[in-house]
Design a protein around this motif. Structure first.
Motif, PDB file in Angstrom:
ATOM      1  N   GLY A 424     -19.462  92.861   3.070  1.00  0.00           N
ATOM      2  CA  GLY A 424     -20.735  92.936   3.345  1.00  0.00           C
ATOM      3  C   GLY A 424     -21.595  94.056   2.781  1.00  0.00           C
ATOM      4  O   GLY A 424     -20.853  95.140   2.287  1.00  0.00           O
ATOM      5  N   GLY A 425     -22.694  94.326   3.002  1.00  0.00           N
ATOM      6  CA  GLY A 425     -23.594  95.556   2.729  1.00  0.00           C
ATOM      7  C   GLY A 425     -24.914  95.443   2.905  1.00  0.00           C
ATOM      8  O   GLY A 425     -25.617  94.056   3.626  1.00  0.00           O
ATOM      9  N   ARG A 426     -25.821  96.268   2.552  1.00  0.00           N
ATOM     10  CA  ARG A 426     -27.358  96.025   2.706  1.00  0.00           C
ATOM     11  C   ARG A 426     -27.886  95.479   1.539  1.00  0.00           C
ATOM     12  O   ARG A 426     -27.903  95.939   0.289  1.00  0.00           O
ATOM     13  CB  ARG A 426     -27.941  97.773   2.817  1.00  0.00           C
ATOM     14  CG  ARG A 426     -27.206  98.162   3.939  1.00  0.00           C
ATOM     15  CD  ARG A 426     -28.047  99.699   3.857  1.00  0.00           C
ATOM     16  NE  ARG A 426     -27.574 100.464   4.974  1.00  0.00           N
ATOM     17  CZ  ARG A 426     -28.159 100.651   6.239  1.00  0.00           C
ATOM     18  NH1 ARG A 426     -29.625 100.087   6.214  1.00  0.00           N
ATOM     19  NH2 ARG A 426     -27.886 101.143   7.232  1.00  0.00           N
ATOM     20  N   THR A 427     -28.257  94.132   2.075  1.00  0.00           N
ATOM     21  CA  THR A 427     -28.727  93.179   0.848  1.00  0.00           C
ATOM     22  C   THR A 427     -30.006  92.759   1.289  1.00  0.00           C
ATOM     23  O   THR A 427     -30.062  91.879   2.346  1.00  0.00           O
ATOM     24  CB  THR A 427     -27.776  92.123   0.322  1.00  0.00           C
ATOM     25  OG1 THR A 427     -26.175  92.784   0.209  1.00  0.00           O
ATOM     26  CG2 THR A 427     -27.965  91.568  -1.084  1.00  0.00           C
ATOM     27  N   ARG A 428     -31.145  92.896   0.617  1.00  0.00           N
ATOM     28  CA  ARG A 428     -32.406  92.597   1.422  1.00  0.00           C
ATOM     29  C   ARG A 428     -32.676  90.902   1.239  1.00  0.00           C
ATOM     30  O   ARG A 428     -33.672  90.583   1.517  1.00  0.00           O
ATOM     31  CB  ARG A 428     -33.517  93.504   0.904  1.00  0.00           C
ATOM     32  CG  ARG A 428     -33.865  93.852  -0.419  1.00  0.00           C
ATOM     33  CD  ARG A 428     -35.008  94.769  -0.672  1.00  0.00           C
ATOM     34  NE  ARG A 428     -34.618  95.872  -0.155  1.00  0.00           N
ATOM     35  CZ  ARG A 428     -35.338  96.664   0.736  1.00  0.00           C
ATOM     36  NH1 ARG A 428     -36.547  96.130   1.235  1.00  0.00           N
ATOM     37  NH2 ARG A 428     -34.923  97.749   1.221  1.00  0.00           N
ATOM     38  N   ASP A 429     -31.970  90.511   0.100  1.00  0.00           N
ATOM     39  CA  ASP A 429     -32.210  89.161  -0.327  1.00  0.00           C
ATOM     40  C   ASP A 429     -30.962  88.350  -0.794  1.00  0.00           C
ATOM     41  O   ASP A 429     -30.097  89.139  -0.807  1.00  0.00           O
ATOM     42  CB  ASP A 429     -33.273  88.779  -1.344  1.00  0.00           C
ATOM     43  CG  ASP A 429     -33.023  89.078  -2.564  1.00  0.00           C
ATOM     44  OD1 ASP A 429     -31.920  89.898  -2.784  1.00  0.00           O
ATOM     45  OD2 ASP A 429     -33.959  88.925  -3.645  1.00  0.00           O
ATOM     46  N   ARG A 430     -30.897  87.068  -0.827  1.00  0.00           N
ATOM     47  CA  ARG A 430     -30.081  86.400  -1.454  1.00  0.00           C
ATOM     48  C   ARG A 430     -28.740  85.963  -0.669  1.00  0.00           C
ATOM     49  O   ARG A 430     -28.035  85.140  -0.554  1.00  0.00           O
ATOM     50  CB  ARG A 430     -29.285  87.249  -2.853  1.00  0.00           C
ATOM     51  CG  ARG A 430     -28.429  86.386  -3.689  1.00  0.00           C
ATOM     52  CD  ARG A 430     -27.821  86.942  -4.791  1.00  0.00           C
ATOM     53  NE  ARG A 430     -27.448  88.676  -4.701  1.00  0.00           N
ATOM     54  CZ  ARG A 430     -26.288  88.734  -4.554  1.00  0.00           C
ATOM     55  NH1 ARG A 430     -25.433  88.230  -4.028  1.00  0.00           N
ATOM     56  NH2 ARG A 430     -25.921  90.128  -4.424  1.00  0.00           N
ATOM     57  N   ILE A 574     -30.866  79.319  -4.727  1.00  0.00           N
ATOM     58  CA  ILE A 574     -30.032  78.764  -5.887  1.00  0.00           C
ATOM     59  C   ILE A 574     -30.539  79.535  -6.999  1.00  0.00           C
ATOM     60  O   ILE A 574     -29.896  80.023  -7.895  1.00  0.00           O
ATOM     61  CB  ILE A 574     -30.195  77.397  -6.057  1.00  0.00           C
ATOM     62  CG1 ILE A 574     -29.283  76.494  -4.967  1.00  0.00           C
ATOM     63  CG2 ILE A 574     -29.441  77.035  -7.372  1.00  0.00           C
ATOM     64  CD1 ILE A 574     -27.730  76.873  -5.110  1.00  0.00           C
ATOM     65  N   ALA A 575     -31.798  79.647  -7.377  1.00  0.00           N
ATOM     66  CA  ALA A 575     -32.407  80.276  -8.375  1.00  0.00           C
ATOM     67  C   ALA A 575     -32.010  81.859  -8.449  1.00  0.00           C
ATOM     68  O   ALA A 575     -31.777  82.293  -9.564  1.00  0.00           O
ATOM     69  CB  ALA A 575     -33.896  80.243  -8.280  1.00  0.00           C
ATOM     70  N   ARG A 576     -32.030  82.352  -7.289  1.00  0.00           N
ATOM     71  CA  ARG A 576     -31.671  83.657  -7.070  1.00  0.00           C
ATOM     72  C   ARG A 576     -30.188  83.898  -7.330  1.00  0.00           C
ATOM     73  O   ARG A 576     -29.804  84.989  -8.088  1.00  0.00           O
ATOM     74  CB  ARG A 576     -31.922  84.176  -5.786  1.00  0.00           C
ATOM     75  CG  ARG A 576     -31.720  85.796  -5.398  1.00  0.00           C
ATOM     76  CD  ARG A 576     -32.766  86.804  -6.160  1.00  0.00           C
ATOM     77  NE  ARG A 576     -32.260  87.941  -6.031  1.00  0.00           N
ATOM     78  CZ  ARG A 576     -31.274  88.875  -6.372  1.00  0.00           C
ATOM     79  NH1 ARG A 576     -30.631  87.790  -7.433  1.00  0.00           N
ATOM     80  NH2 ARG A 576     -31.172  89.809  -6.186  1.00  0.00           N
ATOM     81  N   TRP A 577     -29.395  83.071  -7.082  1.00  0.00           N
ATOM     82  CA  TRP A 577     -27.930  82.856  -7.194  1.00  0.00           C
ATOM     83  C   TRP A 577     -27.593  82.911  -8.735  1.00  0.00           C
ATOM     84  O   TRP A 577     -26.662  83.573  -9.179  1.00  0.00           O
ATOM     85  CB  TRP A 577     -27.311  82.054  -6.501  1.00  0.00           C
ATOM     86  CG  TRP A 577     -26.905  82.668  -5.053  1.00  0.00           C
ATOM     87  CD1 TRP A 577     -27.412  82.836  -4.047  1.00  0.00           C
ATOM     88  CD2 TRP A 577     -25.875  83.439  -4.838  1.00  0.00           C
ATOM     89  NE1 TRP A 577     -26.843  83.395  -3.079  1.00  0.00           N
ATOM     90  CE2 TRP A 577     -25.921  83.888  -3.388  1.00  0.00           C
ATOM     91  CE3 TRP A 577     -24.697  84.059  -5.580  1.00  0.00           C
ATOM     92  CZ2 TRP A 577     -24.797  84.699  -3.037  1.00  0.00           C
ATOM     93  CZ3 TRP A 577     -23.494  84.851  -4.904  1.00  0.00           C
ATOM     94  CH2 TRP A 577     -23.647  85.076  -3.713  1.00  0.00           C
ATOM     95  N   GLN A 578     -28.481  82.001  -9.621  1.00  0.00           N
ATOM     96  CA  GLN A 578     -28.198  81.938 -10.870  1.00  0.00           C
ATOM     97  C   GLN A 578     -28.416  83.120 -11.661  1.00  0.00           C
ATOM     98  O   GLN A 578     -27.507  83.495 -12.538  1.00  0.00           O
ATOM     99  CB  GLN A 578     -29.146  80.766 -11.537  1.00  0.00           C
ATOM    100  CG  GLN A 578     -28.649  79.130 -11.372  1.00  0.00           C
ATOM    101  CD  GLN A 578     -29.474  78.380 -12.026  1.00  0.00           C
ATOM    102  OE1 GLN A 578     -30.791  78.348 -11.833  1.00  0.00           O
ATOM    103  NE2 GLN A 578     -28.951  77.550 -12.988  1.00  0.00           N
ATOM    104  N   GLN A 579     -29.440  83.840 -11.046  1.00  0.00           N
ATOM    105  CA  GLN A 579     -29.724  85.176 -11.913  1.00  0.00           C
ATOM    106  C   GLN A 579     -28.607  85.994 -11.776  1.00  0.00           C
ATOM    107  O   GLN A 579     -28.009  86.703 -12.320  1.00  0.00           O
ATOM    108  CB  GLN A 579     -31.004  85.702 -11.144  1.00  0.00           C
ATOM    109  CG  GLN A 579     -31.311  87.112 -11.915  1.00  0.00           C
ATOM    110  CD  GLN A 579     -32.441  87.612 -10.974  1.00  0.00           C
ATOM    111  OE1 GLN A 579     -32.651  87.526  -9.748  1.00  0.00           O
ATOM    112  NE2 GLN A 579     -33.353  88.384 -11.425  1.00  0.00           N
TER     113      GLN A 579
END
Ligand code: GTP
Ligand code: SPV
Ligand code: MN
Length: 614
Positions: A424-430, A574-579
């Motif tokens: 894990g980590g500091r991830t503000r989205d996705r 999903i769009a964010r994951w495609q990127q």
């Protein structure tokens, strides 16, 4: 010149090889005297450090130290792994030939401890009797008494650990020389500091800092950089920047062990020390094993994956530690613990310490209060009024036995069997709250593509989004492709595979920036779901990037959370994951010899994401 042999004779340090190590560096650094340290010397050393003004008293029998202003965190740029083999160069290990580095370090260290005492710290980074004990012995030489006080809290320290080595030559030779901190050009083009691990010689030479991982050489330099190299070279184990905890379900009597990596200052200590949320406290009990390093191996007898914490203490981030976020940490640094605080705010009149988040507001009566640099708060100008009192990377150092929920068997050599490995980590989205990954190659792939915001634990990188494989980027000692292969080999050899998962406590609402998940003690809810999934008690909802909990499967009693936040936390953009998959492709392409199963996992996930996009 000091009579080193006379000092060593008196200390009972018998090993000829250790004595040679001390003699060589005492002569080179020009130390005025030599002193061999044992954990039992702590009280005397504390008294000496108080008298010398190196530390100051905190009420309740604790202590306070301030580091030099420009020496407050690990330096990544100045940290180097050096060996004789150019093939050891990876993308992140900052490799240099040892033939080039050794003379540079000797030049810096020559005469640099003149007039000072060189302390000899024999230490063990393992439980005595551990199957990995042969990789755990070391001797740190340091010219800083404060470093000694830290090492006594953070490692098992004493001559006995070095006198009866199975192979008398097999110990890590570590040397720490502080240098003239005011004239080292920290962070400039003329930076004089060097923090070098000569991994194939098992020698660590650090020059130019007296802070944290730069100076406590048993911890990061030996416990992570050297040990991960040893684990790979021997083919026997992994050494990772992992926390390690146990969860007991009092209803079923079953105990689970979870380990996992988050980058520096991203929640390992807080998670490992956590208490169950109040509403679940009757049923679950969490035990602390370790907060920063775990060594993992496959048990000879039962073929399970085992882990242990090689450290003896906690070097924890102070910021935001309070009764609500981490009550066990507060107890662990309370009266009678001999905790050392570094770079927090200090009040010499009342002998109190304070840091941001300790209480909602700083003390209202500023009389006597000094910020972490030693400046009186009362002297601040209007413009300075809102500056932090404590440094963001200010820390507390306390020994494991002070942690109230320390596992009863923390000191046992056999280690604990691992049920789950999380990243894990500091991830503000996705990244959702948790996504479980039952497949080993996909789990290792997930670790390799861990992306997060860097923190103030390292100089100059705060807030940068970057990939941090297994949270080991700053500690990587050999090439990433081989690192991945070694992971697959070790975990692949385990008869019962752990379940993997990616967690994220740091997703934010882009509109107002609030954390969507309350975090801290509530994080246990995600882990409970994970072990239940492994047991087949819940089935979750499939997604292209792993299995997500459904709302009813998460134990939510007593949790206050906005329903919209929860929906976002339990879903995939999903769009964010495609990127993201494109970024991952580029990230992985940097690594030579990445094993085919990792590429296969990447293609599988990329295809699933594309399919979901329709
Ligand atoms: P290192 O010792 O540098 O390796 O750090 P660490 O990973 O052990 O991090 P630690 O647990 O000390 O946490 C670092 C910071 O993150 C502290 O200021 C914590 O208060 C904060 N933090 C930890 N857990 C959470 C969480 O669940 N939610 C939020 N919002 N903040 C957290
Ligand atoms: C880290 O930065 O990950 C730490 C602190 O654990 S230090 O020991 O300074 O490296
Ligand atoms: Mn760490």
């Amino acid at each position: 010149m000091v009579d080193v042999d006379e000092v060593l004779d008196r200390s009972g340090l018998k090993s000829a090889q250790v004595r040679e190590h001390v003699r060589y560096w005492a002569a080179l650094t020009g130390a005025a005297s030599v002193e061999v340290v044992d954990a039992a010397d702590d009280d005397r050393l504390i008294a000496e450090a108080l008298a010398a003004g190196e530390i100051a008293p905190v009420s309740g029998g604790c202590y306070y130290a301030r580091s030099y202003l420009k020496d407050t965190a690990r330096s990544e740029q100045r940290t180097i792994v050096a060996t004789a083999d150019p093939d050891d160069a990876g993308v992140y290990n900052n490799w240099r030939p040892s033939s080039h580095m050794r003379p540079l370090l000797e030049e810096r260290m020559r005469g640099a401890s003149s007039g000072k005492t060189m302390y000899v710290i024999p230490y063990l980074m393992a439980q005595p009797g551990s199957p990995l004990e042969e990789y755990a012995a070391g001797v740190e030489l340091t010219d800083s008494r404060t470093v000694v006080l830290h090492m006594i809290r953070m490692a098992r320290v004493g001559v006995a650990h070095l006198n009866n080595l199975a192979d008398p030559d097999k110990f890590v030779r570590a040397v720490h020389v502080t240098g003239d901190l005011e004239n080292l050009g920290q962070g400039t083009d003329d930076d004089q500091r060097y923090f070098v691990t000569f991994a194939d010689e098992r020698t660590i030479l650090h020059f130019g800092s007296s802070y944290g991982g730069n100076a406590l050489l048993g911890k990061i330099a030996h416990g992570l950089r050297q040990a991960s190299y040893d684990g790979w070279a021997s083919g026997k184990f992994l050494a990772e920047q992992f926390m390690l905890l146990g969860i007991t379900d009092k209803e079923t009597g079953r105990k689970y062990h979870v380990c996992g990596g988050f980058p520096s200052a991203s929640g390992k200590t807080n998670l490992a020390m956590t208490l169950a949320p109040d509403a679940l406290g009757d049923r679950y009990h969490v035990e602390f094993y370790g907060d920063d390093i775990a060594w993992l191996w496959v048990g000879q007898d039962d073929g399970r994956l085992y882990a242990m914490n090689p450290e003896f203490g906690v070097f924890g981030v102070a910021k935001d530690t309070n009764e609500a976020t981490n009550p066990t940490a507060l107890e662990a640094v309370g009266a009678g613990t001999k905790t050392l605080f570094t770079n927090v705010a200090y009040n010499p009149k009342t002998r109190e310490v304070w840091w941001e988040g300790r209480t909602p507001q700083p003390p209202s009566d500023v009389d006597g209060w000094l910020d972490w640099t030693g400046r009186a708060i009362a002297d601040r100008t209007e413009a300075e009024r809102f500056e932090a009192w404590a440094h963001p990377n200010s820390r507390f150092t306390t020994t494991l036995a002070n942690v109230p929920n320390i596992a009863r068997d923390f000191d046992e050599p056999r280690g604990v069997p691992i049920d789950a490995v999380i990243f894990g980590g500091r991830t503000r989205d996705r990244e959702p709250l948790i996504r479980a990954i039952p497949d080993v190659a996909e789990g290792v792939y997930d670790g390799l593509t861990l992306g997060a915001e860097a923190t103030f634990a390292a100089e100059g990188v705060d807030g940068q989004l970057r990939y941090d494989p297994m949270s080991m980027r700053p500690f990587m000692s050999y090439p990433e492709g081989r690192y991945a292969a070694h992971w697959l080999a070790i975990v692949g050899a385990a008869r019962e595979k752990p379940i993997f998962a990616h967690v994220n406590w740091f997703q934010r609402d882009p509109d107002d920036g609030h954390f969507r998940w309350p975090g801290y003690r509530e994080n246990l809810r995600a882990l409970l779901w994970l072990v239940r999934l492994k047991n087949g008690e819940v089935s979750g909802a499939p997604s292209p990037v792993g299995v997500l909990p459904t709302r009813d499967e998460l134990e939510l009693q007593g949790l206050e959370i906005d329903p919209t936040d929860l929906d976002v936390l339990l879903s995939i953009d999903i769009a964010r994951w495609q990127q993201e998959m494109g970024f991952r492709q580029a990230h992985l392409e940097q690594f030579a010899d990445l094993p085919e199963p990792i590429w296969a996992a990447h293609r599988r996930v990329a295809r699933a994401v594309d399919d979901a996009a329709g």
